[in-house]
Design an enzyme around this catalytic site. Structure first.
Site, short mmCIF file in Angstrom:
data_model
loop_
_atom_site.label_atom_id
_atom_site.label_comp_id
_atom_site.label_asym_id
_atom_site.label_seq_id
_atom_site.Cartn_x
_atom_site.Cartn_y
_atom_site.Cartn_z
N HIS A 1 0.15 -4.48 29.35
CA HIS A 1 -1.10 -4.83 30.01
C HIS A 1 -1.78 -6.00 29.30
O HIS A 1 -2.96 -6.24 29.48
CB HIS A 1 -2.08 -3.65 30.03
CG HIS A 1 -1.74 -2.61 31.04
ND1 HIS A 1 -0.76 -1.68 30.84
CD2 HIS A 1 -2.24 -2.36 32.27
CE1 HIS A 1 -0.68 -0.88 31.89
NE2 HIS A 1 -1.55 -1.27 32.78
N GLU B 1 5.34 -5.29 44.74
CA GLU B 1 5.02 -6.69 44.44
C GLU B 1 5.98 -7.66 45.10
O GLU B 1 5.58 -8.71 45.60
CB GLU B 1 4.99 -6.93 42.93
CG GLU B 1 3.76 -6.39 42.21
CD GLU B 1 3.84 -4.92 41.86
OE1 GLU B 1 4.85 -4.28 42.22
OE2 GLU B 1 2.91 -4.39 41.23
#
Ligand SMILES: Cc1ncc(C[n+]2csc(CCOP(=O)(O)OP(=O)(O)O)c2C)c(N)n1
Length: 702
Positions: A508, A441
Site C-alpha cells: 500500500h 482492474e
C-alpha cells in the site's frame, strides 16, 4: 443448441447422453476422447433453414467460401515461402462467418487470430488486408504489427493483441459506450477455449454481468490451445455451464453449422438489443490444422482429425444447399472463379509493395495521438484547497466540461472512494457516469480503451497505485501501443494514489512510476502541490492519450494552497522551478519536492535550484539543461528505489548532453533497493529523506 442447463432448465439429448457418459466414466476422459465422444453422438450435421430465403442462404455460402479460398491460397504461399506465418481457421469458419453475417454492420466485433471470416464479412478491401499481412504501408498498421493484430473503426472491428484475453475488457467498454449512448447495439468478442483460462476473460465476463452489458462472449471450443488438449486446460463439461457462475445465460451450439450459428446469433442479438445483458456462446468445433502452420498437428490423434473432417462446415453446407436446390455445381464453380480472380489480383498488387521505408521521426511521431495542448489559465477567484480537494475539484469540473467522461473505480460511487475524492459525485453526475467496479482492474482499464473506441473519455481510479499490477498488461500493451499500432487513441487517465510515509507496508506504499516510465505511448504526471494537482489532472483528462496520474497519499490532507476556483490546465511536459539558487540543482518530483525544501532550510548557506519535474513522461529536458548549466552540480532525488528509477534516466541524459557543464558527479538520492517495509522505523530508513542533506553537502565538496 444447448443452453446452460441450470440457468435455462434445458438439457439437450446430446448433452444428456454426454453427461451420462461422463458419469459412467467418472470424469476421467482425456480431451481427445471427449471430442471423439461428442462427435460419435452428433457427427451428422443437421441444417434447418427455418424461414430464411434462398438469398440469405446463398449469401452465407459465399461468405463461408471466401475465407476458405483465401486461406487455401495462403497455405500455398506459405509453402512457397512467400509469407511468413499463418494461423489457420480452416474448419472453424462457420463461427466467424455466421456471427458476422448475423450482426448489424456497425456492431463491433473483436476477433482472434483464426477469424478471417470477420474481416472478409465486413468487406475489408483485400488489397489492404493482404498488405497488412505482408507488413507494407497499405496495411492497417503501417507495417508495425502483424496478421490480425489491428482494428478498423470503419469496419467496426477491434483486433486482438497477442495476449488473447485483454480483448474481453475492451469489448465491455465498447458495449458500455453503446449503452450510455442508448444505441441498442451488441458487441461480440471472440475467445479460444484456451484463452478462457486467463483472468482477463473471467474479469470481463464478470463486469459485463454486473453491468448488464450487451456482449456476446464467443468461445470457439476447438479442442486444443496450441498443443494442450482441453482436458489439461479446463474441467467444465460445457462452457455454457460457466454462465451459471456469472449469473448469465450460457449457450452451446454446433460451431460447424453455419445456419445454426447465424440463426442463434441473429435471435440472440435481437433480444440483447432489447434487454441488455451478456451471454456466453460456446461454439463447438475443431482445429483442423496446427496452431500455426509451422507447428504441425502431430499431437492430434489421426482418427479424431478424420472424424472432424467429415464435419467440414463448408462442404456440408454446400452439399445441403445443392440438395435443397438453392445452388447447383455451376453456381459453386462461378463463385469460386470470381473469388479466385479477386484474390489473385489483390495478391499480385500486394506483392508489388515493399516494406515501409523506416523513418525514426515518423515512428516516434505516431506514438501519441496528435494533440496540441492549449493551456487554460484561470484568473478569477482563488480558494484555499488541500491537495485532495484540488484533485476532487479538477475531477468534478472535468465531468462538467466533458459529458462523455466516465469515472470507474472500486467504491467510488456512493461511498466516494476510499480517500473520498469522488464524494457527492453520484448525486451530481449519476451512477451511469460514476461507476463502482468489481475488483477487476484489468477489465476496467480495458473498458477504458473500449470507451475510447466509441469516442468517450475514461478516468480509472486505482484504489492504491500498488494494485495497478492487476491492470498492468492493459496499460503497457493495449493502451500504450494502440495509437501507434492502428491509430486508435486511448483517452484514459489512470489515477494512482501512491507513495509511502503512512507505514502501510509493501503493498500500500509503493512508488511504481518507473514501471511505466519505460513504456512508449504513456504520459505520466506527478504533481506535488494543490495548484499542480488540479491543473495537471484537468490537462490529463483533456489529453486524448493515456495518462498515468500519480497522487501522493501523504500530501492529500497535509498541504493546502490558494488555487483558482475555476477550471484551468497546466502544460503537460513542463517542469517548475520551486527555489532559485546557483550552487546546486535538485531535480525531483512528488514528495521529493517537500523533502528538498525542508532539507534546504537546514542548509541556509547553500543556494539550490529546486526543479519539480511535474511530468515524468515526457520530461522537461530544456529546464534540466538550463539548471545544470546554471549550477554545474546535480542531485536527483526520488522516493522510488534507486535501481532503474527515473533518476537513472535523467542522470544518463545529463551525462550525455551536459557533461561539459558539470563540476561534480550527478548524484542520485533514492530509496533502498528493497521492498518497502511496514514498521515506521524501517520505512523511514528505506526512504531517502534522511540521506539528502549529506548528499547535498557531499556534492558541494567537489
Ligand atoms: C497471455 C498469453 N500466453 C500465451 C500465449 C501463447 N499462445 C498463443 S495462442 C495460444 C493458444 C490459444 O489457444 P486457444 O485460446 O484455445 O485458441 P486457438 O489457438 O485454439 O484458436 C497460446 C498458448 C499468448 N499469446 N498469450
Amino acid at each position: 443448441m444447448t443452453r446452460s442447463c441450470l440457468s435455462q432448465g434445458i438439457l439437450s439429448d446430446w448433452q444428456e447422453s454426454l453427461s451420462n457418459f461422463y458419469v459412467a466414466n467418472d470424469f476421467t476422459l482425456s480431451g481427445s476422447e471427449h471430442l471423439k465422444t461428442r462427435l460419435t453422438l452428433r457427427h451428422i450435421m443437421k441444417f434447418n433453414r427455418k424461414r430464411y430465403s434462398d438469398t440469405v442462404l446463398r449469401d452465407l455460402y459465399e461468405a463461408l467460401l471466401l475465407p476458405r479460398m483465401i486461406e487455401e491460397k495462403m497455405l500455398i504461399l506459405l509453402r512457397q515461402n512467400k509469407i511468413s506465418k499463418w494461423f489457420s481457421g480452416i474448419g472453424q469458419e462457420a463461427i466467424a462467418v455466421g456471427i458476422t453475417q448475423a450482426l448489424e454492420p456497425d456492431e463491433y466485433i473483436l476477433p482472434m487470430h483464426r477469424n478471417l471470416g470477420v474481416f472478409t464479412g465486413r468487406k475489408m478491401p483485400f488489397s489492404r488486408l493482404f498488405a497488412q499481412w505482408q507488413g507494407t504501408m497499405q496495411g492497417y498498421t503501417k507495417g508495425r504489427d502483424r496478421s490480425f493484430h489491428f482494428g478498423s473503426n470503419e469496419h467496426h472491428i477491434v483486433g486482438m493483441i497477442s495476449h488473447l484475453g485483454p480483448q474481453n475488457g475492451v469489448a465491455d467498454g465498447i458495449a458500455l459506450a453503446s449503452r450510455l449512448k442508448g444505441e441498442r447495439k451488441v458487441t461480440v468478442v471472440f475467445n479460444g477455449d484456451g484463452g478462457t483460462s486467463e483472468g482477463d476473460f473471467h474479469e470481463a465476463v464478470n463486469v459485463a454481468a454486473v453491468w448488464d452489458l450487451p456482449v456476446i462472449f464467443v468461445i470457439e471450443n476447438n479442442g486444443y490451445g496450441l498443443s494442450t488438449p482441453s482436458s489439461e486446460q479446463f474441467r467444465c463439461e460445457s462452457f455454457a455451464d460457466k454462465g451459471i457462475g456469472y449469473g448469465i445465460e450460457g449457450i452451446s451450439i454446433d460451431g460447424n453449422n453455419v445456419l445454426e450459428v447465424y440463426d442463434t446469433v441473429k435471435h440472440l442479438a435481437e433480444s440483447m438489443r432489447e434487454k441488455n445483458r451478456p451471454v456466453l456462446l460456446e461454439c463447438r468445433t475443431f482445429r483442423m490444422r496446427g496452431h500455426e502452420e509451422a507447428s504441425g498437428t502431430k499431437y492430434v490423434p489421426k482418427d479424431l482429425m478424420e472424424m472432424w473432417a467429415k464435419k467440414d462446415p463448408l462442404e456440408n453446407y454446400e452439399q445441403y444447399l445443392i440438395k435443397e436446390k438453392v445452388i447447383d455445381p455451376q453456381y459453386v464453380e462461378k463463385a469460386k472463379k470470381k473469388f479466385k480472380k479477386e484474390i489473385e489480383d489483390a495478391l499480385a498488387a500486394a506483392f508489388t509493395e515493399s516494406h515501409p521505408a523506416a523513418d525514426s521521426a515518423t515512428e516516434i511521431n505516431d506514438v501519441y495521438s496528435p494533440f496540441t495542448q492549449k493551456v487554460k489559465d484561470a484568473s478569477g477567484e482563488r480558494l484555499e484547497k488541500r491537495f485532495i480537494d484540488a484533485i476532487s475539484d479538477g475531477l468534478r469540473q472535468s465531468m462538467e466540461r466533458y459529458d462523455n467522461l466516465v469515472l470507474m473505480g472500486q467504491d467510488i460511487a456512493e461511498y466516494g472512494g476510499v480517500f473520498k475524492i469522488t464524494e457527492g459525485f453520484v448525486e451530481k453526475f449519476g451512477k451511469a457516469r460514476v461507476r463502482n467496479t468489481p475488483i477487476c482492474e484489468s477489465a476496467i482499464v480495458g473498458a477504458g480503451l473500449g470507451l475510447s473506441v466509441k469516442g468517450m473519455k475514461a478516468m480509472v481510479e486505482m484504489q492504491f497505485a500498488d494494485f495497478v499490477t492487476e491492470g498492468f498488461n492493459q496499460i503497457v500493451n493495449n493502451l500504450a501501443k494502440s495509437h501507434w499500432r492502428w491509430g486508435q487513441n486511448a483517452d484514459v487517465v489512470v489515477r494512482m494514489p501512491t507513495g509511502a510515509g503512512t507505514a502501510a507496508g509493501p503493498f500500500h506504499s509503493q512508488s511504481n512510476e518507473a514501471w511505466f516510465f519505460h513504456t512508449p505511448g504513456l504520459k505520466i504526471v506527478y504533481p506535488s502541490s494543490p495548484f499542480d494537482a488540479k491543473g495537471l489532472l484537468c490537462a490529463a483528462i483533456e489529453d486524448p492519450n493515456p495518462v498515468l496520474y500519480f497522487e501522493h497519499k501523504l500530501l492529500y490532507r497535509s498541504i493546502r494552497e490558494m488555487i483558482p476556483a475555476d477550471y484551468y490546465t497546466i502544460e503537460i511536459g513542463k517542469a517548475k522551478r520551486i527555489h532559485q539558487g546557483a550552487d546546486v540543482s535538485i531535480i525531483t518530483y512528488g514528495m521529493g519536492v517537500h523533502w528538498a525544501s525542508e532539507t534546504l532550510k537546514e542548509l541556509p548557506s547553500i543556494g539550490a535550484d529546486v526543479i519539480d519535474l511535474r511530468t515524468l513522461l515526457p520530461w522537461d529536458k530544456e529546464m534540466i539543461e538550463e539548471t545544470v548549466r546554471k549550477t554545474s552540480r546535480v542531485i536527483i532525488l526520488h522516493e522510488d528505489s534507486m535501481t532503474g528509477g527515473i533518476g537513472a534516466e535523467i542522470s544518463a541524459w545529463i551525462n550525455e548532453h551536459c557533461f561539459k557543464y558539470l563540476d561534480a558527479p550527478v548524484t542520485r538520492v533514492a530509496a533502498l533497493d528493497t521492498p518497502i517495509p511496514f514498521a515506521p522505523t524501517l520505512e523511514q530508513n528505506f526512504l531517502p529523506r534522511a540521506r539528502l542533506k549529506a548528499a547535498i553537502e557531499n556534492v558541494m565538496k567537489f
